[in-house]
Motif scaffolding. Structure first.
Motif, PDB file in Angstrom:
ATOM      1  N   ALA A   1       3.666   5.653  -5.686  1.00  0.00           N
ATOM      2  CA  ALA A   1       3.516   5.698  -7.140  1.00  0.00           C
ATOM      3  C   ALA A   1       2.434   6.692  -7.551  1.00  0.00           C
ATOM      4  O   ALA A   1       2.598   7.453  -8.523  1.00  0.00           O
ATOM      5  CB  ALA A   1       3.186   4.302  -7.680  1.00  0.00           C
ATOM      6  N   GLU A   2       1.320   6.690  -6.800  1.00  0.00           N
ATOM      7  CA  GLU A   2       0.251   7.637  -7.104  1.00  0.00           C
ATOM      8  C   GLU A   2       0.711   9.073  -6.868  1.00  0.00           C
ATOM      9  O   GLU A   2       0.350   9.988  -7.623  1.00  0.00           O
ATOM     10  CB  GLU A   2      -0.974   7.326  -6.245  1.00  0.00           C
ATOM     11  N   ARG A   3       1.516   9.276  -5.818  1.00  0.00           N
ATOM     12  CA  ARG A   3       2.028  10.628  -5.547  1.00  0.00           C
ATOM     13  C   ARG A   3       2.929  11.100  -6.680  1.00  0.00           C
ATOM     14  O   ARG A   3       2.803  12.238  -7.144  1.00  0.00           O
ATOM     15  CB  ARG A   3       2.809  10.629  -4.232  1.00  0.00           C
ATOM     16  N   ARG A   4       3.814  10.224  -7.146  1.00  0.00           N
ATOM     17  CA  ARG A   4       4.705  10.615  -8.243  1.00  0.00           C
ATOM     18  C   ARG A   4       3.917  10.897  -9.523  1.00  0.00           C
ATOM     19  O   ARG A   4       4.224  11.843 -10.256  1.00  0.00           O
ATOM     20  CB  ARG A   4       5.741   9.520  -8.489  1.00  0.00           C
ATOM     21  N   GLN A   5       2.909  10.036  -9.784  1.00  0.00           N
ATOM     22  CA  GLN A   5       2.103  10.256 -10.982  1.00  0.00           C
ATOM     23  C   GLN A   5       1.341  11.565 -10.889  1.00  0.00           C
ATOM     24  O   GLN A   5       1.236  12.310 -11.868  1.00  0.00           O
ATOM     25  CB  GLN A   5       1.129   9.095 -11.183  1.00  0.00           C
ATOM     26  N   ARG A   6       0.823  11.870  -9.697  1.00  0.00           N
ATOM     27  CA  ARG A   6       0.089  13.114  -9.521  1.00  0.00           C
ATOM     28  C   ARG A   6       0.995  14.319  -9.705  1.00  0.00           C
ATOM     29  O   ARG A   6       0.631  15.302 -10.338  1.00  0.00           O
ATOM     30  CB  ARG A   6      -0.571  13.161  -8.143  1.00  0.00           C
ATOM     31  N   GLU A   7       2.207  14.255  -9.152  1.00  0.00           N
ATOM     32  CA  GLU A   7       3.151  15.358  -9.322  1.00  0.00           C
ATOM     33  C   GLU A   7       3.486  15.551 -10.792  1.00  0.00           C
ATOM     34  O   GLU A   7       3.591  16.687 -11.266  1.00  0.00           O
ATOM     35  CB  GLU A   7       4.415  15.090  -8.511  1.00  0.00           C
TER      36      GLU A   7
ATOM     37  N   ALA B   1       0.823  -1.205   0.000  1.00  0.00           N
ATOM     38  CA  ALA B   1       0.000   0.000   0.000  1.00  0.00           C
ATOM     39  C   ALA B   1       0.861   1.260   0.000  1.00  0.00           C
ATOM     40  O   ALA B   1       0.534   2.243  -0.671  1.00  0.00           O
ATOM     41  CB  ALA B   1      -0.925  -0.006   1.215  1.00  0.00           C
ATOM     42  N   ALA B   2       1.977   1.222   0.735  1.00  0.00           N
ATOM     43  CA  ALA B   2       2.878   2.376   0.755  1.00  0.00           C
ATOM     44  C   ALA B   2       3.499   2.607  -0.624  1.00  0.00           C
ATOM     45  O   ALA B   2       3.628   3.750  -1.075  1.00  0.00           O
ATOM     46  CB  ALA B   2       3.962   2.172   1.805  1.00  0.00           C
ATOM     47  N   ARG B   3       3.881   1.518  -1.283  1.00  0.00           N
ATOM     48  CA  ARG B   3       4.440   1.659  -2.637  1.00  0.00           C
ATOM     49  C   ARG B   3       3.406   2.214  -3.605  1.00  0.00           C
ATOM     50  O   ARG B   3       3.732   3.036  -4.473  1.00  0.00           O
ATOM     51  CB  ARG B   3       4.967   0.314  -3.126  1.00  0.00           C
ATOM     52  N   LEU B   4       2.158   1.756  -3.453  1.00  0.00           N
ATOM     53  CA  LEU B   4       1.094   2.248  -4.323  1.00  0.00           C
ATOM     54  C   LEU B   4       0.869   3.735  -4.093  1.00  0.00           C
ATOM     55  O   LEU B   4       0.724   4.514  -5.055  1.00  0.00           O
ATOM     56  CB  LEU B   4      -0.192   1.466  -4.079  1.00  0.00           C
ATOM     57  N   ARG B   5       0.828   4.162  -2.811  1.00  0.00           N
ATOM     58  CA  ARG B   5       0.643   5.584  -2.522  1.00  0.00           C
ATOM     59  C   ARG B   5       1.791   6.415  -3.086  1.00  0.00           C
ATOM     60  O   ARG B   5       1.578   7.511  -3.618  1.00  0.00           O
ATOM     61  CB  ARG B   5       0.525   5.798  -1.019  1.00  0.00           C
TER      62      ARG B   5
ATOM     63  N   GLU C   1      -5.463  13.900  -2.265  1.00  0.00           N
ATOM     64  CA  GLU C   1      -6.224  12.677  -2.475  1.00  0.00           C
ATOM     65  C   GLU C   1      -6.960  12.662  -3.813  1.00  0.00           C
ATOM     66  O   GLU C   1      -7.587  11.676  -4.169  1.00  0.00           O
ATOM     67  CB  GLU C   1      -7.241  12.487  -1.345  1.00  0.00           C
ATOM     68  N   ALA C   2      -6.911  13.761  -4.553  1.00  0.00           N
ATOM     69  CA  ALA C   2      -7.627  13.849  -5.826  1.00  0.00           C
ATOM     70  C   ALA C   2      -6.647  13.772  -6.992  1.00  0.00           C
ATOM     71  O   ALA C   2      -5.582  14.382  -6.954  1.00  0.00           O
ATOM     72  CB  ALA C   2      -8.428  15.159  -5.899  1.00  0.00           C
ATOM     73  N   ALA C   3      -6.996  13.006  -8.015  1.00  0.00           N
ATOM     74  CA  ALA C   3      -6.159  12.944  -9.202  1.00  0.00           C
ATOM     75  C   ALA C   3      -6.354  14.201 -10.037  1.00  0.00           C
ATOM     76  O   ALA C   3      -7.426  14.789 -10.079  1.00  0.00           O
ATOM     77  CB  ALA C   3      -6.514  11.704 -10.032  1.00  0.00           C
ATOM     78  N   VAL C   4      -5.275  14.630 -10.695  1.00  0.00           N
ATOM     79  CA  VAL C   4      -5.336  15.845 -11.501  1.00  0.00           C
ATOM     80  C   VAL C   4      -6.230  15.631 -12.713  1.00  0.00           C
ATOM     81  O   VAL C   4      -6.229  14.567 -13.329  1.00  0.00           O
ATOM     82  CB  VAL C   4      -3.915  16.248 -11.940  1.00  0.00           C
TER      83      VAL C   4
ATOM     84  N   GLY D   1     -12.310  12.926 -16.776  1.00  0.00           N
ATOM     85  CA  GLY D   1     -11.306  11.944 -16.396  1.00  0.00           C
ATOM     86  C   GLY D   1     -10.212  12.592 -15.568  1.00  0.00           C
ATOM     87  O   GLY D   1     -10.219  13.798 -15.295  1.00  0.00           O
ATOM     88  N   ARG D   2      -9.245  11.777 -15.157  1.00  0.00           N
ATOM     89  CA  ARG D   2      -8.192  12.216 -14.253  1.00  0.00           C
ATOM     90  C   ARG D   2      -6.849  11.655 -14.699  1.00  0.00           C
ATOM     91  O   ARG D   2      -6.764  10.683 -15.424  1.00  0.00           O
ATOM     92  CB  ARG D   2      -8.478  11.743 -12.821  1.00  0.00           C
ATOM     93  N   GLY D   3      -5.787  12.298 -14.245  1.00  0.00           N
ATOM     94  CA  GLY D   3      -4.451  11.771 -14.435  1.00  0.00           C
ATOM     95  C   GLY D   3      -3.747  12.310 -15.669  1.00  0.00           C
ATOM     96  O   GLY D   3      -4.170  13.281 -16.309  1.00  0.00           O
ATOM     97  N   LEU D   4      -2.621  11.651 -16.002  1.00  0.00           N
ATOM     98  CA  LEU D   4      -1.770  12.115 -17.093  1.00  0.00           C
ATOM     99  C   LEU D   4      -2.498  12.122 -18.427  1.00  0.00           C
ATOM    100  O   LEU D   4      -2.294  13.008 -19.252  1.00  0.00           O
ATOM    101  CB  LEU D   4      -0.528  11.215 -17.188  1.00  0.00           C
ATOM    102  N   ARG D   5      -3.366  11.130 -18.637  1.00  0.00           N
ATOM    103  CA  ARG D   5      -4.067  11.049 -19.916  1.00  0.00           C
ATOM    104  C   ARG D   5      -4.964  12.267 -20.123  1.00  0.00           C
ATOM    105  O   ARG D   5      -4.983  12.867 -21.201  1.00  0.00           O
ATOM    106  CB  ARG D   5      -4.898   9.762 -19.982  1.00  0.00           C
ATOM    107  N   ALA D   6      -5.714  12.638 -19.094  1.00  0.00           N
ATOM    108  CA  ALA D   6      -6.592  13.805 -19.201  1.00  0.00           C
ATOM    109  C   ALA D   6      -5.783  15.068 -19.449  1.00  0.00           C
ATOM    110  O   ALA D   6      -6.167  15.935 -20.253  1.00  0.00           O
ATOM    111  CB  ALA D   6      -7.425  13.950 -17.926  1.00  0.00           C
TER     112      ALA D   6
END
Length: 447
Positions: free
Chosen positions: A187-193, A181-185, A225-228, A252-257
């Motif tokens: 990864a999500e933090r890096r993707q969000r940044e 779960a820590a690794r997932l968080r 806690e929200a995706a970009v 949608g959210r994230g890099l694709r959006a």
């Protein structure tokens, strides 16, 4: 919890007790040993006090020692240690029996388990804590720790009368789950940044400032806690001294959006310089959005300010209505009739034209400004209109006041983009000057 019934189901433990002599002991067993009876023979059940007596050899301890998870058993109101199984001792080292848990099991105090044990004795119900970090002899490990009451001679899972005789502490390791779960968080933090960086780099770093129109814009990404998302805005200078104002939101959210948003924003800048009416720009963007990603749609409002005619022509593709504040403080919403979102294909988009008086202020925005999970969106629109009535000042001041009044902070759960524009009020206004009207005039067109 009935330890005898529970332990009789463990591998290597017989379902029934061996025949007993008249003295009540197993044939061939040393006198005084406690034998785990069969679950269907309640008349021979030993009392919990006997099971928890640290001075008697007990077959139950052998059962507990076979369990690979840490287990400890305490008795009495001071939680004196009766037994710690082999896995427990391997984790924390040897623990002296007979001492209160606060002395014999200091690690339980660090984990916040001792108060739970008090609650178990008082209430007779299990208590537990999750994902507690245990610094043992083998390093940092994470466990879910459960405290279960041990009955006073009952055959069920709860005491028949009186408080529980003791507490069983059971620790189930969840180190792998916690680390995953820590690794997932992370990864999500890096993707969000990365998405926030991409989002900001695709937005205009500096807005064009026409001589006859003051503009300002702001973008607030959602909280941690929200995706970009794919919110964007733009101000484009076009031929004839005109200015195009754009606001959009990719679903949608994230890099694709964010990536789709960048492509649409680039396309709008190119189409704006073709001197096309707003509804034609919407039609071209609709086709492009379908080519980029048929599964991702976007909303958009494209408006053109013509200072010579003092008109604002615009078209909307499923976007929220533009708000206008007249010089006398009246708030108008743009025409509700608009085309479908971009990327749906084949829809009709309409151009509308308004005449604006000097001193008029307009606001374009995305849904994050007015949409709340527990409210109807019309409530947010009404609040925004009331806020705009009293939001006096330059466009950048208005943007800041709207965000503050609508409760948008760094922890907001959605992206927000706001574009404010204002006509200078220095020009004298004749008494017969026409006020802005939300209705269509002869310049409106439909395809």
């Amino acid at each position: 919890m009935n330890l005898m019934r529970w332990s009789a189901r463990l591998t290597g433990v017989p379902w029934r007790a061996a025949p007993q002599t008249a003295a009540g002991t197993e044939e061939g067993a040393p006198s005084g040993d406690v034998v785990v009876p069969g679950p269907r023979d309640p008349t021979n059940l030993a009392t919990a006090a006997e099971l928890l007596d640290p001075h008697k050899p007990q077959h139950l301890r052998e059962v507990l020692n076979r369990i690979p998870a840490p287990v400890a058993v305490t008795y009495g109101p001071l939680h004196q240690l009766a037994h710690a199984n082999r896995a427990y001792r391997e984790l924390f080292g040897d623990r002296p029996t007979g001492l209160p848990a606060c002395e014999a099991l200091p690690e339980l105090g660090t984990l916040g388990v001792l108060p739970l044990m008090d609650q178990v004795i008082r209430g007779g119900r299990p208590r537990s804590v999750k994902a507690r970090c245990i610094l043992g002899l083998t390093g940092n490990r994470y466990y879910n720790v459960s405290c279960v009451p041990l009955g006073t001679g009952d055959t069920g899972d709860t005491p028949v009368d009186g408080p529980p005789a003791g507490v069983l502490i059971f620790a189930a390791e969840v180190t792998d789950q916690v680390l995953a779960a820590a690794r997932l968080r992370e990864a999500e933090r890096r993707q969000r940044e990365a998405a926030v960086t991409l989002q900001r780099s695709l937005l205009p770093q500096k807005l064009d400032q026409p001589a006859d129109l003051r503009v300002a814009a702001t973008y607030q990404p959602g909280g941690a806690e929200a995706a970009v998302g794919g919110d964007w805005y733009d101000v484009i200078a076009i031929d004839g001294g005109r200015t195009a104002l754009v606001i959009g939101d990719v679903m949608g959210r994230g890099l694709r959006a964010a990536a789709v948003m960048g492509q649409l924003r680039t396309a709008v800048r190119a189409y704006a310089r073709l001197d096309l009416p707003p509804h034609e720009v919407m039609r071209l963007l609709d086709g492009l959005a379908m080519e980029i990603d048929a599964n991702q749609i976007a909303t958009c409002t494209y408006a053109v300010w013509d200072p010579q005619r003092r008109t604002l022509s615009y078209a909307s593709a499923g976007h929220l209505p533009m708000l206008l504040r007249c010089p006398d403080g009246t708030i108008l919403r743009s025409e509700e009739q608009n085309g479908p979102p971009l990327g749906t294909g084949g829809g009709l988009h309409v151009s509308h034209t308004l005449r604006l008086l000097p001193g008029t202020t307009g606001v374009l925005y995305t849904d994050g400004l007015v949409e709340r999970r527990d409210e109807d969106i019309d409530q947010g629109l009404d609040l925004l209109a009331r806020t705009l009535t009293g939001a006096i000042g330059a466009p950048e001041v208005i943007c800041a006041r709207l965000l503050r009044a609508m409760g948008v902070t760094s922890e907001h759960d959605d992206d927000v983009a706001v574009l404010a524009f204002q006509l200078p009020a220095e020009e004298p206004v004749e008494e017969t000057a026409e006020r802005p009207e939300p209705a269509l005039d002869s310049a409106s067109r439909e395809v």
